[in-house]
Structure formats: structure tokens, C-alpha cells
Scaffold this motif. Structure first.
Motif, short mmCIF file in Angstrom:
data_model
loop_
_atom_site.label_atom_id
_atom_site.label_comp_id
_atom_site.label_asym_id
_atom_site.label_seq_id
_atom_site.Cartn_x
_atom_site.Cartn_y
_atom_site.Cartn_z
N UNK A 23 0.85 -1.17 0.00
CA UNK A 23 0.00 0.00 0.00
C UNK A 23 0.90 1.24 0.00
N UNK A 24 0.59 2.18 -0.87
CA UNK A 24 1.42 3.39 -0.99
C UNK A 24 0.89 4.51 -0.11
N UNK A 25 1.72 5.54 0.03
CA UNK A 25 1.29 6.73 0.78
C UNK A 25 0.07 7.36 0.12
N UNK A 26 0.04 7.35 -1.22
CA UNK A 26 -1.11 7.92 -1.95
C UNK A 26 -2.38 7.12 -1.65
N UNK A 27 -2.25 5.80 -1.55
CA UNK A 27 -3.42 4.97 -1.21
C UNK A 27 -3.92 5.29 0.20
N UNK A 28 -2.98 5.45 1.12
CA UNK A 28 -3.35 5.80 2.50
C UNK A 28 -4.04 7.16 2.54
N UNK A 29 -3.50 8.13 1.80
CA UNK A 29 -4.10 9.47 1.77
C UNK A 29 -5.48 9.43 1.13
N UNK A 30 -5.63 8.64 0.08
CA UNK A 30 -6.94 8.50 -0.57
C UNK A 30 -7.96 7.96 0.42
N UNK A 31 -7.61 6.91 1.15
CA UNK A 31 -8.52 6.35 2.15
C UNK A 31 -8.83 7.35 3.26
N UNK A 32 -7.83 8.12 3.66
CA UNK A 32 -8.03 9.13 4.70
C UNK A 32 -9.03 10.20 4.24
N UNK A 33 -8.91 10.66 3.00
CA UNK A 33 -9.82 11.69 2.49
C UNK A 33 -11.22 11.11 2.29
N UNK A 34 -11.32 9.88 1.84
CA UNK A 34 -12.63 9.25 1.73
C UNK A 34 -13.30 9.17 3.10
N UNK A 35 -12.51 8.85 4.13
CA UNK A 35 -13.05 8.79 5.50
C UNK A 35 -13.47 10.18 5.97
N UNK A 36 -12.69 11.21 5.63
CA UNK A 36 -13.06 12.57 5.99
C UNK A 36 -14.41 12.93 5.39
N UNK A 37 -14.62 12.57 4.13
CA UNK A 37 -15.87 12.89 3.46
C UNK A 37 -17.06 12.16 4.09
N UNK A 38 -16.83 10.96 4.59
CA UNK A 38 -17.90 10.22 5.27
C UNK A 38 -18.19 10.81 6.64
N UNK A 39 -17.16 11.30 7.31
CA UNK A 39 -17.28 11.80 8.68
C UNK A 39 -17.78 13.24 8.73
N UNK A 40 -17.36 14.07 7.78
CA UNK A 40 -17.66 15.50 7.84
C UNK A 40 -18.93 15.82 7.06
#
Length: 154
Positions: free
Chosen positions: A1-18
Motif C-alpha cells: 500500500x502506498x502513501x497515496x493509497x493511504x491518503x486516498x482512504x483518509x480523504x474518503x473517510x473525511x468525506x464520510x465523517x464531515x
């Protein structure tokens, strides 16, 4: 898993949470005020809008007309794809595709650079976008997400 994949998942989670329970003109003013406070003396343009209506705008010292163009294009991406402009940037990078090479995607109209985040209301969808331009993609994105998180108490 790359840093970009981790960041993508983090932003997807932000959109679900916010997600907002509602969002009106007064909310735009309060969110915009948080953004101004968090921006401090950084040379950014801050914009919160619904399609066709600017709800809040602040041009900090050092911002330029170029920031206006970035705000317009980042926001267009949020409204077209109902996702953050940073996530658009990451998804195109993951595909190895330059947006201009796609016939239907006009980079003069839509920017794939971080800094615009959808204002999503539960049960309604995307009703507005909060956008910052003037820093790096990552810093613009973080400034908006941190302000929305503070506004929502998340």
C-alpha cells in the motif's frame, strides 16, 4: 500500500465523517470565520459557495487574481464529481492519467488540486463547497478540513 493509497482512504473517510445536519448562510459565515482565523496571515483566498451564489469570501493579504481562478476551477470539480478536489487529484494520479488527455475533461474548467471540500448535508447531498487557494494542495486541503472539523465538533 502506498502513501497515496493511504491518503486516498483518509480523504474518503473525511468525506464520510464531515457531514452537516444542515447548512445555511449563517453557517457559511461561521465556517468562513473559522477559516479566516485558522489561515492567520497566510496569503489565501477563502470561498464558500453554493452553485451560482457566493456565501462567504475573504481575500487575505498576498492572495492574487490567480487564486480566484483556482477557486473557481477547484469548486467546479467538487460540484461536478461531488468529491473533494484533493481526492480528484489523487484519483487521477492513481490512474496515471493527465486530465487534459481525457476528451470530456476540460482542465480550464476543473482543477485537480487540493483545497475544495464538499459541504454535504445528511439526506440531501452536496449543497456547497468550501475552498482555499494560495498554499500547496495538501495545505489548502488540510486548512479546509480542519476548519470543517472544528465547525462540526469532530
Amino acid at each position: 500500500m502506498s502513501d497515496a493509497d493511504d491518503l486516498t482512504r483518509e480523504i474518503e473517510a473525511q468525506q464520510e465523517r464531515l457531514v452537516f445536519s444542515g447548512f445555511d448562510h449563517d453557517d457559511a459565515w461561521r465556517l468562513g470565520s473559522i477559516l479566516v482565523e485558522r489561515a492567520g496571515d497566510k496569503p489565501v483566498l477563502i470561498d464558500i459557495r453554493r452553485p451560482g451564489l457566493i456565501l462567504f469570501r475573504a481575500a487575505r493579504t498576498g492572495s492574487t487574481p490567480d487564486n480566484e481562478e483556482w477557486v473557481r476551477r477547484k469548486t467546479a470539480g467538487v460540484f461536478r464529481f461531488e468529491t473533494s478536489s484533493m481526492l480528484l487529484q489523487l484519483r487521477f494520479a492513481a490512474l496515471g492519467t493527465f486530465p487534459a488527455s481525457i476528451g470530456w475533461f476540460d482542465p480550464a474548467q476543473i482543477a485537480t488540486a487540493g483545497g475544495s471540500f464538499p459541504i454535504r448535508v445528511a439526506g440531501v447531498g452536496v449543497v456547497a463547497a468550501a475552498t482555499v487557494s494560495g498554499l500547496s494542495s495538501e495545505e489548502d486541503h488540510r486548512l479546509v478540513v480542519d476548519a470543517i472539523s472544528e465547525f462540526l465538533g469532530v
